[in-house]
Design a protein around this motif. Structure first.
Motif, PDB file in Angstrom:
ATOM      1  N   ASN A 101       0.811  -1.222   0.000  1.00 64.64           N
ATOM      2  CA  ASN A 101       0.000   0.000   0.000  1.00 64.64           C
ATOM      3  C   ASN A 101       0.838   1.265   0.000  1.00 64.64           C
ATOM      4  O   ASN A 101       0.289   2.370  -0.013  1.00 64.64           O
ATOM      5  CB  ASN A 101      -0.927   0.018   1.216  1.00 64.64           C
ATOM      6  N   LEU A 102       2.160   1.119   0.077  1.00 68.73           N
ATOM      7  CA  LEU A 102       3.053   2.268   0.181  1.00 68.73           C
ATOM      8  C   LEU A 102       3.804   2.499  -1.123  1.00 68.73           C
ATOM      9  O   LEU A 102       3.991   1.585  -1.922  1.00 68.73           O
ATOM     10  CB  LEU A 102       4.057   2.066   1.318  1.00 68.73           C
ATOM     11  N   VAL A 103       4.217   3.754  -1.308  1.00 69.38           N
ATOM     12  CA  VAL A 103       5.074   4.123  -2.440  1.00 69.38           C
ATOM     13  C   VAL A 103       6.411   4.585  -1.877  1.00 69.38           C
ATOM     14  O   VAL A 103       6.456   5.513  -1.055  1.00 69.38           O
ATOM     15  CB  VAL A 103       4.453   5.241  -3.298  1.00 69.38           C
ATOM     16  N   PHE A 104       7.475   3.930  -2.280  1.00 66.67           N
ATOM     17  CA  PHE A 104       8.805   4.258  -1.794  1.00 66.67           C
ATOM     18  C   PHE A 104       9.591   5.006  -2.873  1.00 66.67           C
ATOM     19  O   PHE A 104       9.374   4.806  -4.069  1.00 66.67           O
ATOM     20  CB  PHE A 104       9.582   2.975  -1.418  1.00 66.67           C
ATOM     21  N   SER A 105      10.497   5.851  -2.397  1.00 69.61           N
ATOM     22  CA  SER A 105      11.428   6.533  -3.293  1.00 69.61           C
ATOM     23  C   SER A 105      12.830   6.369  -2.734  1.00 69.61           C
ATOM     24  O   SER A 105      13.062   6.615  -1.544  1.00 69.61           O
ATOM     25  CB  SER A 105      11.085   8.024  -3.414  1.00 69.61           C
ATOM     26  N   GLU A 106      13.734   5.974  -3.582  1.00 72.44           N
ATOM     27  CA  GLU A 106      15.123   5.795  -3.149  1.00 72.44           C
ATOM     28  C   GLU A 106      15.870   7.116  -3.275  1.00 72.44           C
ATOM     29  O   GLU A 106      15.732   7.835  -4.272  1.00 72.44           O
ATOM     30  CB  GLU A 106      15.818   4.732  -3.996  1.00 72.44           C
ATOM     31  N   VAL A 107      16.643   7.449  -2.263  1.00 76.13           N
ATOM     32  CA  VAL A 107      17.446   8.667  -2.284  1.00 76.13           C
ATOM     33  C   VAL A 107      18.591   8.465  -3.266  1.00 76.13           C
ATOM     34  O   VAL A 107      19.367   7.509  -3.135  1.00 76.13           O
ATOM     35  CB  VAL A 107      17.987   9.007  -0.887  1.00 76.13           C
ATOM     36  N   THR A 108      18.668   9.339  -4.257  1.00 77.70           N
ATOM     37  CA  THR A 108      19.728   9.260  -5.259  1.00 77.70           C
ATOM     38  C   THR A 108      20.452  10.590  -5.349  1.00 77.70           C
ATOM     39  O   THR A 108      19.982  11.608  -4.818  1.00 77.70           O
ATOM     40  CB  THR A 108      19.156   8.897  -6.632  1.00 77.70           C
ATOM     41  N   ARG A 109      21.569  10.581  -6.038  1.00 69.64           N
ATOM     42  CA  ARG A 109      22.322  11.813  -6.270  1.00 69.64           C
ATOM     43  C   ARG A 109      22.253  12.150  -7.749  1.00 69.64           C
ATOM     44  O   ARG A 109      22.451  11.282  -8.602  1.00 69.64           O
ATOM     45  CB  ARG A 109      23.783  11.635  -5.836  1.00 69.64           C
ATOM     46  N   GLY A 110      21.937  13.408  -8.041  1.00 71.36           N
ATOM     47  CA  GLY A 110      21.797  13.791  -9.442  1.00 71.36           C
ATOM     48  C   GLY A 110      21.506  15.264  -9.601  1.00 71.36           C
ATOM     49  O   GLY A 110      21.797  16.076  -8.716  1.00 71.36           O
ATOM     50  N   THR A 111      20.891  15.595 -10.725  1.00 68.05           N
ATOM     51  CA  THR A 111      20.623  16.993 -11.090  1.00 68.05           C
ATOM     52  C   THR A 111      19.139  17.304 -10.907  1.00 68.05           C
ATOM     53  O   THR A 111      18.280  16.481 -11.221  1.00 68.05           O
ATOM     54  CB  THR A 111      21.023  17.252 -12.549  1.00 68.05           C
ATOM     55  N   ILE A 112      18.858  18.513 -10.394  1.00 67.11           N
ATOM     56  CA  ILE A 112      17.481  19.006 -10.289  1.00 67.11           C
ATOM     57  C   ILE A 112      17.383  20.326 -11.044  1.00 67.11           C
ATOM     58  O   ILE A 112      18.142  21.263 -10.765  1.00 67.11           O
ATOM     59  CB  ILE A 112      17.057  19.226  -8.822  1.00 67.11           C
ATOM     60  N   GLU A 113      16.476  20.351 -12.008  1.00 63.52           N
ATOM     61  CA  GLU A 113      16.183  21.620 -12.676  1.00 63.52           C
ATOM     62  C   GLU A 113      15.040  22.271 -11.899  1.00 63.52           C
ATOM     63  O   GLU A 113      13.887  21.875 -12.012  1.00 63.52           O
ATOM     64  CB  GLU A 113      15.789  21.380 -14.128  1.00 63.52           C
ATOM     65  N   VAL A 114      15.396  23.277 -11.102  1.00 64.53           N
ATOM     66  CA  VAL A 114      14.453  23.868 -10.145  1.00 64.53           C
ATOM     67  C   VAL A 114      13.326  24.583 -10.893  1.00 64.53           C
ATOM     68  O   VAL A 114      13.554  25.279 -11.886  1.00 64.53           O
ATOM     69  CB  VAL A 114      15.176  24.842  -9.206  1.00 64.53           C
ATOM     70  N   SER A 115      12.111  24.408 -10.392  1.00 66.18           N
ATOM     71  CA  SER A 115      10.961  25.054 -11.014  1.00 66.18           C
ATOM     72  C   SER A 115      10.004  25.556  -9.949  1.00 66.18           C
ATOM     73  O   SER A 115      10.077  25.166  -8.783  1.00 66.18           O
ATOM     74  CB  SER A 115      10.226  24.069 -11.940  1.00 66.18           C
ATOM     75  N   VAL A 116       9.116  26.459 -10.360  1.00 63.26           N
ATOM     76  CA  VAL A 116       8.010  26.898  -9.509  1.00 63.26           C
ATOM     77  C   VAL A 116       6.723  26.501 -10.218  1.00 63.26           C
ATOM     78  O   VAL A 116       6.627  26.541 -11.453  1.00 63.26           O
ATOM     79  CB  VAL A 116       8.042  28.414  -9.246  1.00 63.26           C
ATOM     80  N   SER A 117       5.737  26.090  -9.439  1.00 65.64           N
ATOM     81  CA  SER A 117       4.504  25.568 -10.029  1.00 65.64           C
ATOM     82  C   SER A 117       3.458  26.658 -10.190  1.00 65.64           C
ATOM     83  O   SER A 117       3.403  27.622  -9.422  1.00 65.64           O
ATOM     84  CB  SER A 117       3.951  24.430  -9.177  1.00 65.64           C
ATOM     85  N   ALA A 118       2.637  26.490 -11.204  1.00 64.20           N
ATOM     86  CA  ALA A 118       1.543  27.419 -11.482  1.00 64.20           C
ATOM     87  C   ALA A 118       0.361  26.599 -11.981  1.00 64.20           C
ATOM     88  O   ALA A 118       0.486  25.425 -12.328  1.00 64.20           O
ATOM     89  CB  ALA A 118       1.968  28.452 -12.526  1.00 64.20           C
ATOM     90  N   SER A 119      -0.791  27.227 -11.983  1.00 61.98           N
ATOM     91  CA  SER A 119      -1.990  26.572 -12.518  1.00 61.98           C
ATOM     92  C   SER A 119      -2.272  27.140 -13.902  1.00 61.98           C
ATOM     93  O   SER A 119      -2.004  28.311 -14.174  1.00 61.98           O
ATOM     94  CB  SER A 119      -3.188  26.807 -11.603  1.00 61.98           C
TER      95      SER A 119
END
Length: 416
Positions: free
Chosen positions: A47-65
């Protein structure tokens, strides 16, 4: 022979049975509480969703509707005060260039245009008349100048004759002076006529330019009336879909009233809104990602509204694939404005748990059958990943699904 049991004995037996039943009941309650507590402290791994901690690149964004709208939409307004006579289409019709949409009552406008045509012919005649009058007047002046020049030549000849006779002794000094005076007077008259001719040429040319300018202004007004009359023939200006039409036959419409709307429903763009606190991060030409469910569409910010309204600013995203099959007019979408890149950072999957930078209490897998709550500092994000600042290590398995039922637990058992 049986003896009757006394009341005291019966009372002791009854109390004993009640105590036995009470003990059984209390035991059952304790067992249920322990069982419920154990169930509340355990969860099925499936019933759970797991995410593994990884090292990499993040293209930072801001969300809008955002909202999907047609890439092209044109509103057709009535150019005159009139009345709807006939309607030729309905919403949803596909129309070609020049397709009639509806008919307006144009009788008074057509009559006004015919009057302008008659006036145009009259003004052309008047302009021709002015040109002829100017030419006649100037020709008369030119003729006077020629006549004056001929007179002056004659006076000059008479002056030479008198001077010759005077040299022979046959003339008189008075006659020579009179001839000189006539010659000088004629010379001045000729100069005056020539100056008058030059001045009249300038005046008549200026008058003609004024008349021609007035006529050009009239012609422009007439062309505007013709264009208005043509616009009043309500037709589709391009191939598109008729999304709205005023079908109230007989209704009075004033100038500027919306009659129809045509839209290109084969190509789309996105109208988006974002809090004005992010205004410095939303610029024309910036990259944006539009999410429709789990699908992503690349786009570019084409324009940004300069003013904030109710704490938000609006901007338009032009899509690289603006004819994507899932695009529909009015569809609500998530828009992510990309503004910077962070490389070689710890990251986990983005999900509903993330609401912005700050400290979070997340459950991390500890061994095979146990989850332990940890304090984790999270940073920037995009639609895929969230930056991990502290509290996690590469390889950690973090629960990113909803764990609100266990928010007061420090540890949770995993059931397989």
């Amino acid at each position: 022979m049986d003896r009757e049991i006394s009341k005291e004995v019966r009372k002791r037996l009854r109390n004993k049975r009640l105590m036995q039943y009470g003990g059984i009941g209390v035991g059952c309650v304790v067992v249920l509480i322990l069982l419920f507590s154990w169930m509340r402290s355990s969860v099925k791994e499936s019933n759970l969703v797991f995410s593994e901690v990884t090292r990499g690149t993040i293209e930072v964004s801001v969300s809008a509707s955002g909202k999907v709208v047609p890439a092209f939409e044109e509103i057709i307004n009535t150019p005159i005060n009139s009345r709807i006579v006939e309607v030729y289409g309905k919403g949803g019709d596909s129309v070609e260039v020049g397709t009639p949409l509806l008919k307006l009552d144009l009788q008074s406008t057509e009559t006004g245009y015919q009057k302008l045509q008659d006036e145009d012919q009259m003004k052309r005649y008047q302009l021709d008349q002015v040109k002829i009058n100017n030419q006649t007047y100037l020709s008369d002046l030119e003729m006077k100048v020629k006549v004056s020049a001929m007179k002056l030549n004659r006076m000059k000849a008479e002056l030479r004759n008198e001077q010759y006779l005077d040299s022979l002794g046959s003339g008189t000094t008075d006659r020579v002076r009179q001839a000189e005076l006539n010659f000088q007077t004629g010379k001045l008259e000729l100069e005056q006529l020539r100056q008058q001719l030059a001045n009249e040429r300038q005046v008549k040319a200026a008058d003609l330019r004024v008349k021609e300018l007035e006529y050009e202004i009239f012609r422009k007004e007439m062309a505007e009336m013709k264009r208005t009359l043509e616009d009043a023939q309500i037709r589709s200006p391009r191939k598109a879909i008729l999304t709205y039409i005023n079908d109230q036959v007989g209704a009075q419409v004033t100038e500027g009233t919306r009659l129809a709307v045509i839209s290109d429903l084969s190509h789309f763009k996105v109208e988006a809104e974002i809090a004005d606190t992010y205004a410095d991060q939303v610029v024309a030409g910036g990259r944006a990602i539009v999410k429709i469910g789990n699908e992503k569409l690349e786009g570019q910010i084409s324009s940004v509204t300069p003013l904030s309204k109710n704490g938000v600013i609006s901007f338009i995203v032009q899509l690289a694939n603006d004819h994507y099959r899932r695009l529909r007019s009015g569809l609500k979408v998530d828009v992510y404005v990309m503004n910077s890149v962070k490389e070689d950072v710890l990251r986990i999957d983005n999900a509903s748990y993330y609401v912005g930078k700050g400290e979070y209490a997340l459950f991390v897998r500890d061994g095979k059958n146990k989850l332990v709550k940890r304090k984790v500092q999270l940073g920037d994000s995009n639609f895929e990943y969230v930056e991990v600042i502290s509290g996690l290590q590469p390889g950690d398995q973090v629960v990113v699904s909803d764990m609100k039922d266990f928010q007061n637990k420090r540890k949770v058992s995993l059931k397989h």
